[in-house]
Scaffold this motif. Structure first.
Motif, PDB file in Angstrom:
ATOM      1  N   ALA A 167       0.175  -8.127 114.112  1.00  8.29           N
ATOM      2  CA  ALA A 167      -0.833  -8.351 115.168  1.00  8.29           C
ATOM      3  C   ALA A 167      -0.600  -9.699 115.834  1.00  8.29           C
ATOM      4  O   ALA A 167      -0.551  -9.786 117.065  1.00  8.29           O
ATOM      5  CB  ALA A 167      -2.235  -8.277 114.566  1.00  8.29           C
ATOM      6  N   THR A 168      -0.420 -10.738 115.025  1.00  8.63           N
ATOM      7  CA  THR A 168      -0.266 -12.082 115.619  1.00  8.63           C
ATOM      8  C   THR A 168       1.040 -12.167 116.414  1.00  8.63           C
ATOM      9  O   THR A 168       1.101 -12.838 117.439  1.00  8.63           O
ATOM     10  CB  THR A 168      -0.333 -13.199 114.549  1.00  8.63           C
ATOM     11  OG1 THR A 168       0.562 -12.877 113.494  1.00  8.63           O
ATOM     12  CG2 THR A 168      -1.718 -13.328 113.979  1.00  8.63           C
ATOM     13  N   ARG A 169       2.057 -11.443 115.975  1.00  6.03           N
ATOM     14  CA  ARG A 169       3.316 -11.420 116.728  1.00  6.03           C
ATOM     15  C   ARG A 169       3.111 -10.860 118.140  1.00  6.03           C
ATOM     16  O   ARG A 169       3.776 -11.245 119.088  1.00  6.03           O
ATOM     17  CB  ARG A 169       4.328 -10.539 115.972  1.00  6.03           C
ATOM     18  CG  ARG A 169       5.768 -10.946 116.235  1.00  6.03           C
ATOM     19  CD  ARG A 169       6.738  -9.902 115.759  1.00  6.03           C
ATOM     20  NE  ARG A 169       6.902  -9.863 114.316  1.00  6.03           N
ATOM     21  CZ  ARG A 169       7.618  -8.914 113.693  1.00  6.03           C
ATOM     22  NH1 ARG A 169       8.202  -7.950 114.367  1.00  6.03           N
ATOM     23  NH2 ARG A 169       7.733  -8.934 112.373  1.00  6.03           N
ATOM     24  N   LEU A 170       2.152  -9.947 118.272  1.00 11.08           N
ATOM     25  CA  LEU A 170       1.842  -9.369 119.594  1.00 11.08           C
ATOM     26  C   LEU A 170       0.848 -10.228 120.388  1.00 11.08           C
ATOM     27  O   LEU A 170       0.502  -9.887 121.514  1.00 11.08           O
ATOM     28  CB  LEU A 170       1.219  -7.985 119.429  1.00 11.08           C
ATOM     29  CG  LEU A 170       2.124  -6.775 119.270  1.00 11.08           C
ATOM     30  CD1 LEU A 170       1.282  -5.509 119.217  1.00 11.08           C
ATOM     31  CD2 LEU A 170       3.114  -6.693 120.430  1.00 11.08           C
ATOM     32  N   GLY A 171       0.360 -11.270 119.749  1.00  9.70           N
ATOM     33  CA  GLY A 171      -0.597 -12.142 120.439  1.00  9.70           C
ATOM     34  C   GLY A 171      -2.052 -11.812 120.147  1.00  9.70           C
ATOM     35  O   GLY A 171      -2.957 -12.319 120.816  1.00  9.70           O
ATOM     36  N   ILE A 172      -2.291 -10.963 119.152  1.00 12.13           N
ATOM     37  CA  ILE A 172      -3.677 -10.701 118.729  1.00 12.13           C
ATOM     38  C   ILE A 172      -4.044 -11.788 117.716  1.00 12.13           C
ATOM     39  O   ILE A 172      -3.348 -11.942 116.715  1.00 12.13           O
ATOM     40  CB  ILE A 172      -3.801  -9.306 118.074  1.00 12.13           C
ATOM     41  CG1 ILE A 172      -3.386  -8.211 119.057  1.00 12.13           C
ATOM     42  CG2 ILE A 172      -5.216  -9.069 117.539  1.00 12.13           C
ATOM     43  CD1 ILE A 172      -3.163  -6.844 118.402  1.00 12.13           C
ATOM     44  N   PRO A 173      -5.110 -12.556 117.977  1.00 10.89           N
ATOM     45  CA  PRO A 173      -5.425 -13.629 117.027  1.00 10.89           C
ATOM     46  C   PRO A 173      -5.812 -13.078 115.651  1.00 10.89           C
ATOM     47  O   PRO A 173      -6.396 -11.992 115.554  1.00 10.89           O
ATOM     48  CB  PRO A 173      -6.603 -14.359 117.665  1.00 10.89           C
ATOM     49  CG  PRO A 173      -6.979 -13.622 118.897  1.00 10.89           C
ATOM     50  CD  PRO A 173      -6.040 -12.487 119.104  1.00 10.89           C
ATOM     51  N   GLN A 174      -5.492 -13.841 114.640  1.00  9.09           N
ATOM     52  CA  GLN A 174      -5.770 -13.422 113.254  1.00  9.09           C
ATOM     53  C   GLN A 174      -7.242 -13.085 113.042  1.00  9.09           C
ATOM     54  O   GLN A 174      -7.583 -12.162 112.303  1.00  9.09           O
ATOM     55  CB  GLN A 174      -5.324 -14.566 112.345  1.00  9.09           C
ATOM     56  CG  GLN A 174      -5.913 -14.598 110.980  1.00  9.09           C
ATOM     57  CD  GLN A 174      -5.090 -15.469 110.035  1.00  9.09           C
ATOM     58  OE1 GLN A 174      -3.875 -15.355 109.966  1.00  9.09           O
ATOM     59  NE2 GLN A 174      -5.769 -16.321 109.315  1.00  9.09           N
TER      60      GLN A 174
END
Ligand code: THG
Length: 285
Positions: A167-174
């Motif tokens: 998710a974070t790799r796609l730019g979704i914050p943790q």
């Protein structure tokens, strides 16, 4: 850690250190003949009634699941989500395994919704996370992957780490990934509930993210399921669950009592206010 969502008016914060957030689960036809026929017959009054009743009983978010065999889920999820989000001011949680249905429904609801769910399965990660990112929504990540549900807390933690990493790799914050540790049936495996509690403690300690729990699987096949669900919910909240997907008419009281006993309710204000605010008419069975 805080996950914020919003509906038409209300902002809801799911907080690892705050009072527990309740996702009302009743708009779901699984095992519910009346809801299944309401969906097939487009009897939206029944759905509206369950939406407002859940809010009256303490739901902070409403889950919408329309999975009935024979129903076109892509159009039905969008239709029902739109009706529900037009009626209540709290956020919606879209509950479907179908990425096309999620993608369509997410475009017709206001605010910042929750997607229920992704898992560590490769196909789910690649289909669902981009939908979450495109809308800047939040997502529930189930602790299972292509090998199934891990049999240890460490295994479930690894899946949770993988979901958060993708998710974070796609730019979704943790903070927009809420982990569901999953629970199996305690009647079939006496350690099933304790394994989930250990997973909650481990994920909370290692990752610090919000944790969602569905209590109802745990009691499958047992008498007095509500009693088991109530006990499990209280134990899960004690272990660190910050969000529960449940029936507020039956379980919001246990959530309020748990928050009270865990010192998150000064002068018992929320607890007292909750019972004072309840509708006077009895809930339908
Ligand atoms: N985690 C996440 N999402 C979930 C679940 C979860 N979504 C689906 C489910 N679990 C939660 N939703 C429901 C909805 C309805 C019922 C149970 C769970 C239900 N249960 C009883 C039955 O099985 O017979 C009926 C009990 C009743 O009448 O209240 O209807 O774990 N992320």
């Amino acid at each position: 850690m805080q996950t914020t969502l919003h509906g038409t008016k209300k902002l809801i914060t799911i907080d690892t250190d705050g009072p527990v957030t309740i996702i009302g689960e009743k708009i779901n036809p699984t095992g519910q003949k009346k809801m299944a026929s309401a969906l097939l017959e487009k009897n939206f009054d029944y759905i509206r009634e369950l939406a407002t009743r859940q809010v009256a009983y303490g739901a902070d978010i409403l889950d919408v699941n329309v999975g009935v065999p024979g129903l076109d889920e892509e159009s039905a999820l969008a239709e029902v989500a739109q009706i529900v989000s037009g009626l209540v001011d709290i956020p919606i949680c879209l509950d479907s395994p179908n990425p096309a249905a999620l993608a369509r429904a997410i475009d017709v609801i206001p605010g910042k919704p929750l997607i229920n769910s992704v898992s560590g399965e490769e196909k789910k990660l690649s289909d669902i996370l981009p939908i979450v990112k495109a809308r800047e929504a939040a997502v529930i990540g189930l602790a299972m992957d292509d090998d199934g549900i891990p049999a240890t807390a460490e295994g479930r933690l690894k899946v949770a780490e993988k979901i958060i990493e993708r998710a974070t790799r796609l730019g979704i914050p943790q903070e927009d990934v809420i982990i569901d540790p999953l629970v199996l049936t305690v009647g079939a495996d006496s350690k099933a509930a304790e394994l989930t509690l250990a997973t909650i403690r481990l994920i909370r300690e290692q990752l610090g993210v919000n944790i969602n729990l569905g209590a109802s699987n745990v009691s499958f096949g047992l008498p007095e399921r509500l009693t088991v669900n109530q006990a499990f919910l209280a134990l899960s909240i004690g272990a660190g669950a910050s969000c529960v997907i449940s029936d507020p008419m039956k379980l919001a009281n246990i959530v309020r009592a748990s928050d009270l006993l865990l010192g998150r309710d000064e002068y018992a204000i929320r607890y007292i206010r909750y019972f004072r605010s309840l509708p006077k008419d009895p809930p339908p069975s």
